[in-house]
Design a protein around this motif. Structure first.
Motif, short mmCIF file in Angstrom:
data_model
loop_
_atom_site.label_atom_id
_atom_site.label_comp_id
_atom_site.label_asym_id
_atom_site.label_seq_id
_atom_site.Cartn_x
_atom_site.Cartn_y
_atom_site.Cartn_z
N HIS A 88 99.34 74.05 6.32
CA HIS A 88 100.13 74.99 7.11
C HIS A 88 99.26 75.71 8.15
CE1 HIS A 88 102.84 74.69 3.54
NE2 HIS A 88 103.75 74.74 4.48
N SER A 89 98.18 75.08 8.56
CA SER A 89 97.19 75.75 9.42
C SER A 89 97.58 75.77 10.89
CB SER A 89 95.84 75.06 9.28
OG SER A 89 95.90 73.73 9.77
N GLY A 90 98.53 74.92 11.30
CA GLY A 90 98.86 74.80 12.71
C GLY A 90 98.14 73.66 13.40
N LEU A 91 97.20 73.00 12.70
CA LEU A 91 96.53 71.82 13.26
C LEU A 91 97.50 70.64 13.19
CD1 LEU A 91 93.03 72.25 11.55
CD2 LEU A 91 93.64 72.80 13.92
N ALA A 92 97.92 70.18 14.34
CA ALA A 92 99.00 69.20 14.37
C ALA A 92 98.53 67.76 14.54
CB ALA A 92 99.99 69.54 15.50
N GLY A 93 97.26 67.55 14.79
CA GLY A 93 96.76 66.19 14.97
C GLY A 93 96.23 65.63 13.66
N ASP A 94 95.98 64.34 13.65
CA ASP A 94 95.41 63.70 12.48
C ASP A 94 94.24 62.83 12.92
OD1 ASP A 94 95.09 63.17 9.86
OD2 ASP A 94 96.77 61.77 9.68
N LEU A 95 93.29 62.63 12.02
CA LEU A 95 92.11 61.83 12.32
C LEU A 95 91.90 60.80 11.24
CD1 LEU A 95 89.45 64.48 13.44
CD2 LEU A 95 90.51 62.75 14.87
N TYR A 96 91.45 59.63 11.66
CA TYR A 96 90.99 58.65 10.71
C TYR A 96 89.46 58.63 10.79
CZ TYR A 96 95.87 57.46 10.48
OH TYR A 96 97.22 57.54 10.30
N GLN A 97 88.82 57.71 10.09
CA GLN A 97 87.37 57.73 10.03
C GLN A 97 86.77 57.58 11.42
OE1 GLN A 97 85.77 58.38 7.21
NE2 GLN A 97 83.85 58.44 8.30
N VAL A 98 85.93 58.52 11.78
CA VAL A 98 85.26 58.52 13.08
C VAL A 98 83.76 58.37 12.83
CG1 VAL A 98 84.80 59.83 15.17
CG2 VAL A 98 87.04 59.99 14.08
N PRO A 99 83.09 57.37 13.43
CA PRO A 99 81.66 57.20 13.18
C PRO A 99 80.86 58.41 13.69
CG PRO A 99 82.61 55.24 14.21
CD PRO A 99 83.64 56.33 14.29
N VAL A 100 80.04 58.95 12.81
CA VAL A 100 79.17 60.07 13.16
C VAL A 100 77.81 59.81 12.51
CG1 VAL A 100 78.72 62.54 12.86
CG2 VAL A 100 81.04 61.76 13.34
N PRO A 118 88.58 71.67 19.06
CA PRO A 118 89.19 72.24 20.28
C PRO A 118 90.26 71.34 20.90
CG PRO A 118 86.78 72.31 20.38
CD PRO A 118 87.14 71.39 19.27
N LEU A 119 90.29 70.05 20.51
CA LEU A 119 91.19 69.10 21.16
C LEU A 119 92.48 68.86 20.39
CD1 LEU A 119 88.53 66.37 22.12
CD2 LEU A 119 89.33 68.30 23.51
N VAL A 120 92.51 69.27 19.13
CA VAL A 120 93.67 68.97 18.29
C VAL A 120 94.88 69.79 18.72
CG1 VAL A 120 94.59 69.16 15.95
CG2 VAL A 120 92.30 68.27 16.33
N PRO A 121 96.03 69.17 18.90
CA PRO A 121 97.24 69.94 19.23
C PRO A 121 97.57 70.94 18.13
CG PRO A 121 97.60 67.58 19.51
CD PRO A 121 96.29 67.73 18.81
N ARG A 122 98.24 72.01 18.51
CA ARG A 122 98.58 73.06 17.54
C ARG A 122 100.09 73.25 17.48
NH1 ARG A 122 93.59 75.74 16.45
NH2 ARG A 122 92.04 74.27 17.20
N VAL A 123 100.54 73.64 16.31
CA VAL A 123 101.91 74.10 16.12
C VAL A 123 101.81 75.51 15.53
CG1 VAL A 123 102.85 71.80 15.78
CG2 VAL A 123 102.06 73.10 13.80
#
Length: 219
Positions: A88-100, A118-123
């Motif tokens: 319920h945080s307002g973070l509206a995007g999702d991520l899969y495994q990102v190489p780091v 900073p790039l994730v859409p918000r609700v």
């Protein structure tokens, strides 16, 4: 009888599905345990994926109970730990495994958050929106507050008391708190679930407001 039916149903589901590994387990309130694996050696460890999220949530709530973290204080200008755990945080995007490239899960998580938060859409906060990134943030906050790797915290606070184990072969996984790169037996998940439902860890699970029908299995 319930355990026998579980095994029978697993066999029915696996019939005619070459290459599928199906592992199921049952732990009753009375402590009875039954597990079976079809398509691999019994007790095979399988990717936990989002089924690992309840263990992370329970570890965060356990630390909050002990005064190590606060569930209500906003984090990094986003949301509280309580909101992050319940999606319920307002973070509206999702991520899969990102190489780091990083030496530890915590360093990898920090890089991922710096890059994508900073790039994730918000609700509007309070609206349910499934967020792997939210769990990455919650896991990093927990690890930093405890001063030890996330998996060590989860083992100490949750998996150990539940009689469960986790294997994580590769270090530096950015989405570890969201379940990436963790391997469990079905019996480990069942033991953890039983402990969260009515055992030593009761009351430490995911926020009750999260609509469970929309969560990934176990999340």
């Amino acid at each position: 009888m319930e355990a026998d039916r579980l095994v029978e149903r697993a066999a029915e589901l696996a019939e005619g599905t070459a290459g599928l590994v199906l592992s199921v387990a049952l732990v009753t309130a009375g402590g009875e345990e039954r597990s079976v694996t079809i398509g691999a050696p019994d007790g095979e460890r399988l990717p936990s994926c989002s089924s690992f999220k309840p263990a992370v949530a329970a570890a965060v709530r356990s630390a909050a109970r002990d005064g190590v973290v606060s569930l209500e204080t906003p984090i990094a200008g986003t949301a509280s730990l309580d909101q992050l755990l319940g999606h319920h945080s307002g973070l509206a995007g999702d991520l899969y495994q990102v190489p780091v490239e990083a030496a530890s899960d915590e360093e990898a998580a920090a890089v991922l958050l710096d890059r994508f938060l900073p790039l994730v859409p918000r609700v509007a906060p309070g609206r349910f929106w499934y967020s792997n990134l939210g769990y990455v943030l919650a896991g990093l906050v927990l690890a930093r507050a405890e001063g030890e790797p996330l998996l060590d915290v989860v083992r100490r606070r949750v998996l150990g008391p539940a009689g469960a184990e986790v294997v994580a072969a590769s270090p530096g996984v950015p989405l570890r708190a969201a379940g990436s790169g963790t391997w469990l037996r079905a019996l480990d998940l069942a033991r953890t679930g039983a402990a969260l439902a009515g055992g030593s860890l009761q009351g430490l699970g995911t926020a009750p407001g999260a609509p469970t029908a929309r969560l990934a299995a176990g999340a």
